[in-house]
Design a protein around this motif. Structure first.
Motif, PDB file in Angstrom:
ATOM      1  N   THR A  14       2.904  -7.294  13.136  1.00 40.65           N
ATOM      2  CA  THR A  14       1.510  -7.512  12.743  1.00 40.65           C
ATOM      3  C   THR A  14       1.400  -7.787  11.249  1.00 40.65           C
ATOM      4  OG1 THR A  14       0.676  -6.190  14.578  1.00 40.65           O
ATOM      5  CG2 THR A  14      -0.790  -6.466  12.691  1.00 40.65           C
ATOM      6  N   LYS A  15       2.210  -7.135  10.453  1.00 43.57           N
ATOM      7  CA  LYS A  15       2.192  -7.353   9.009  1.00 43.57           C
ATOM      8  C   LYS A  15       2.457  -8.823   8.686  1.00 43.57           C
ATOM      9  CE  LYS A  15       5.815  -6.157   6.743  1.00 43.57           C
ATOM     10  NZ  LYS A  15       6.910  -5.448   6.099  1.00 43.57           N
ATOM     11  N   LEU A  18      -0.635 -10.980   9.894  1.00 42.26           N
ATOM     12  CA  LEU A  18      -1.764 -10.865   8.967  1.00 42.26           C
ATOM     13  C   LEU A  18      -1.505 -11.660   7.687  1.00 42.26           C
ATOM     14  CD1 LEU A  18      -2.481  -7.052   9.394  1.00 42.26           C
ATOM     15  CD2 LEU A  18      -4.012  -8.916  10.101  1.00 42.26           C
ATOM     16  N   ASN A  22      -3.718 -14.883   6.314  1.00 40.98           N
ATOM     17  CA  ASN A  22      -4.336 -14.867   4.984  1.00 40.98           C
ATOM     18  C   ASN A  22      -3.800 -15.983   4.094  1.00 40.98           C
ATOM     19  OD1 ASN A  22      -6.160 -12.749   5.386  1.00 40.98           O
ATOM     20  ND2 ASN A  22      -4.588 -11.218   4.983  1.00 40.98           N
ATOM     21  N   HIS A  41      -7.871  -4.415  12.288  1.00 36.81           N
ATOM     22  CA  HIS A  41      -7.316  -5.167  11.154  1.00 36.81           C
ATOM     23  C   HIS A  41      -8.386  -5.993  10.431  1.00 36.81           C
ATOM     24  CE1 HIS A  41      -3.365  -3.888  12.279  1.00 36.81           C
ATOM     25  NE2 HIS A  41      -3.524  -4.373  13.482  1.00 36.81           N
ATOM     26  N   TYR A  43     -10.397  -5.438   8.034  1.00 36.88           N
ATOM     27  CA  TYR A  43     -10.442  -5.366   6.576  1.00 36.88           C
ATOM     28  C   TYR A  43      -9.150  -5.844   5.918  1.00 36.88           C
ATOM     29  CZ  TYR A  43     -14.635  -2.840   7.703  1.00 36.88           C
ATOM     30  OH  TYR A  43     -15.866  -2.495   8.211  1.00 36.88           O
ATOM     31  N   GLU A  44      -8.151  -6.153   6.718  1.00 36.45           N
ATOM     32  CA  GLU A  44      -6.902  -6.676   6.181  1.00 36.45           C
ATOM     33  C   GLU A  44      -6.878  -8.206   6.190  1.00 36.45           C
ATOM     34  OE1 GLU A  44      -3.339  -4.431   7.605  1.00 36.45           O
ATOM     35  OE2 GLU A  44      -4.876  -3.406   8.808  1.00 36.45           O
ATOM     36  N   LEU A  45      -7.840  -8.810   6.875  1.00 34.53           N
ATOM     37  CA  LEU A  45      -7.926 -10.264   6.969  1.00 34.53           C
ATOM     38  C   LEU A  45      -8.979 -10.801   6.012  1.00 34.53           C
ATOM     39  CD1 LEU A  45      -7.865 -10.867  10.827  1.00 34.53           C
ATOM     40  CD2 LEU A  45      -6.189 -11.710   9.183  1.00 34.53           C
ATOM     41  N   SER A  46      -8.738 -11.988   5.497  1.00 39.59           N
ATOM     42  CA  SER A  46      -9.744 -12.677   4.701  1.00 39.59           C
ATOM     43  C   SER A  46     -11.005 -12.840   5.541  1.00 39.59           C
ATOM     44  CB  SER A  46      -9.217 -14.055   4.292  1.00 39.59           C
ATOM     45  OG  SER A  46     -10.264 -14.870   3.811  1.00 39.59           O
TER      46      SER A  46
END
Length: 140
Positions: A14-15, A18, A22, A41, A43-46
């Motif tokens: 997943t890292k 993501l 981005n 996820h 808040y981890e994506l643009s």
């Protein structure tokens, strides 16, 4: 075109997915879609990446899932890349022969609509079907 990030559960696929989404949004002239089994996820994506949580929809089979993907494609003709996290889970795939057919289906969709599909598959790269081996870009 289909690209695969493969590795056993918990290896960090997943890292990479993501980070790829981005990075892709910075270069994209069209839309980037990220499909996941939940919204954790977000808040981890643009905020320019469209996150779709499939758990919000009544998808209970691979046929329903591929129809769902076709619906997304039909609504946005500018999609460049679709990232699919936890692919086996969200696509309701269990058997190796099902994965073989799914990869063929996604390859045809990618060619027809000019979309790159990046799949995260929780399986050892050496245990993937023959049509998937040359599509593994990251093996963990």
């Amino acid at each position: 075109m289909v690209q695969i990030i493969a590795g056993k559960k918990g290896k960090g696929k997943t890292k990479y997915l993501l980070a790829g989404a981005n990075e892709a949004i910075d270069k994209a002239t069209g839309s980037i879609v990220y499909i996941d089994k939940n919204g954790k996820h977000m808040y981890e994506l643009s905020n320019k990446v469209r996150l779709i949580n499939v758990a919000e929809f009544p998808i209970r089979s691979y046929n329903a899932f591929i129809g769902f993907i076709c619906g997304i494609i039909s609504q946005d003709h500018d999609i460049e890349v679709i990232y699919l996290d936890s692919f086996l889970t969200v696509a309701h795939l269990e058997e190796a022969e099902d994965l073989t057919q799914a990869i063929d289906d996604f390859e045809k969709l990618g060619e027809k609509y000019g979309i790159r599909f990046v799949l995260s598959i929780s399986r050892d790269p050496h245990m993937l079907p023959a049509n998937a081996v040359d599509k593994v870009t990251i093996g963990l």
